[in-house]
Scaffold this active site. Structure first.
Site, short mmCIF file in Angstrom:
data_model
loop_
_atom_site.label_atom_id
_atom_site.label_comp_id
_atom_site.label_asym_id
_atom_site.label_seq_id
_atom_site.Cartn_x
_atom_site.Cartn_y
_atom_site.Cartn_z
N HIS A 142 0.38 2.39 7.72
CA HIS A 142 1.41 2.10 6.71
C HIS A 142 1.55 3.26 5.73
CE1 HIS A 142 3.61 -0.87 4.07
NE2 HIS A 142 3.32 0.09 3.20
N GLU A 143 0.43 3.69 5.15
CA GLU A 143 0.48 4.80 4.19
C GLU A 143 0.88 6.10 4.88
OE1 GLU A 143 0.50 4.00 1.20
OE2 GLU A 143 -0.29 1.98 1.54
#
Ligand code: ZN
Length: 356
Positions: free
Chosen positions: A133-134
């Site tokens: 996600h990051e």
């Protein structure tokens, strides 16, 4: 304010952070001669504020307050005081005699992103999803030309967030271009896109991204005239409402326009999603590598992400995070008028840690 003669020599100074709810009687001509808007400090102002707060603190020779000031765009006076305090605490914790630049960098991250919660137990799978996600945010932030440089990407939980991707503008910003906003919108979509493309399963982790993106798209349409509905303003901006009379404001447009606004907001958000998706799919190999390294090291700064991207794709990211000393740029003093037109609040270097 009654009862003074014109030559009494009394100077009355008053301050408020809610000028919008002041009694109009107070603002009649002749009541207050000068109105001084105190905005967030610019780079010179931040350096001055830092000097004041560090006056009584023993500092190592390597501390350059102008570098700290350049790396903290968007910080208000209280944030800077907090930053100095955190740096001093960090130094004291390891019995250092003087506060050095390492302490300032640590303090900056803490103030920007909240304290690390190393004790929080995350399952391996959750960590993996967070890393992708990051990584997705970071990848798009690196490939989009008009975004702010990456400051740090981390999968160590901080505050309420499981992971964070932090960008910092290179200099103080008072207005934002459409290119910048569209690029940032694509960055916001990066988290969900990475989950979708690389893991094949989506999570609730992107809720805050979508909230921010929708809000920004709405402002593009309703406040900034940056949509196909043209250079119009719809409704009153909500501003910082926490008390007072702003609650009952009615929209000043028809139901038909409301529908068009909804459609336009939807179109903008979906377009940024598609735009981000292209980058994620094209550079998936780099994303896989970023996620892998993130899982090992837990935190990467902008330069490290750029190095991975260069190694995997050969792409050289031109934007650099604002950490290296550089000759000070002349900053045009922003007038009260241009500041009132300021685009996004909070800016990307926002001081509110948000789960991403
Ligand atoms: Zn996110």
């Amino acid at each position: 304010m009654d009862g003074f003669e014109g030559n009494d020599g009394v100077i009355l100074v008053a301050a408020t952070n809610r000028p919008d709810v002041l009694d109009p009687a107070l603002l009649r001509p002749g009541r207050f001669d000068r109105r001084v808007v105190v905005d967030r400090p610019d780079v010179k102002g931040r350096e001055g504020i830092l000097k004041v707060h560090t006056r009584t603190i023993p500092m190592s020779d390597d501390v350059d307050l102008s570098v700290v000031a350049r790396g903290t765009p968007g910080f208000a006076g209280a944030d800077l005081a907090n930053l100095v305090n955190e740096a001093a605490l960090a130094a004291a914790r390891v019995d250092k005699k003087k506060v050095d630049m390492v302490d300032f960098n640590y303090a900056k991250d803490k103030v920007l992103m909240g304290a690390e919660r190393k004790s929080m137990v995350m399952s391996d799978e959750e960590k993996r999803v967070t890393a992708y996600h990051e990584g997705g945010h970071a990848l798009i932030a690196s490939f989009e030309e008009h975004t702010d440089p990456l400051h740090k990407v981390t999968i160590i939980p901080r505050g309420r967030a499981l992971g964070l991707t932090q960008q910092l503008p290179l200099e103080d910003k008072y207005t934002y271009s459409k290119e910048y906003i569209e690029a940032e919108l694509a960055v916001m979509m990066g988290g969900r896109l990475a989950e979708e493309v690389c893991i094949g399963r989506i999570t609730t982790g992107a809720s805050n991204d979508f909230e921010k993106a929708t809000e920004m798209a709405k402002r593009m349409v309703c406040e900034w005239g940056m949509s196909e509905l043209g250079p119009m303003s719809f409704g009153r901006p909500e501003g910082e409402v926490f008390l007072g009379r702003d609650f009952s404001r009615q929209p000043d447009y028809s139901e038909d326009t409301a529908r068009k606004i909804d459609d336009e907001v939807n179109r903008i958000v979906v377009a940024s999603y598609q735009r981000g998706k292209k980058i994620i799919i094209e550079h998936r190999a780099a994303l896989e590598e970023i996620a892998k390294v993130l899982l090992e090291k837990e935190s990467l700064d902008g330069e490290e992400i750029y190095a991975i991207i260069k190694r995997i794709t050969g792409h050289e990211v031109a934007k650099r995070p604002p950490v290296k000393p550089e000759p000070p740029k002349p900053t045009a003093p922003a007038t009260a008028a241009t500041r009132a037109d300021e685009g996004l609040a909070p800016a990307t270097g926002s001081l509110v840690p948000v789960p991403v």
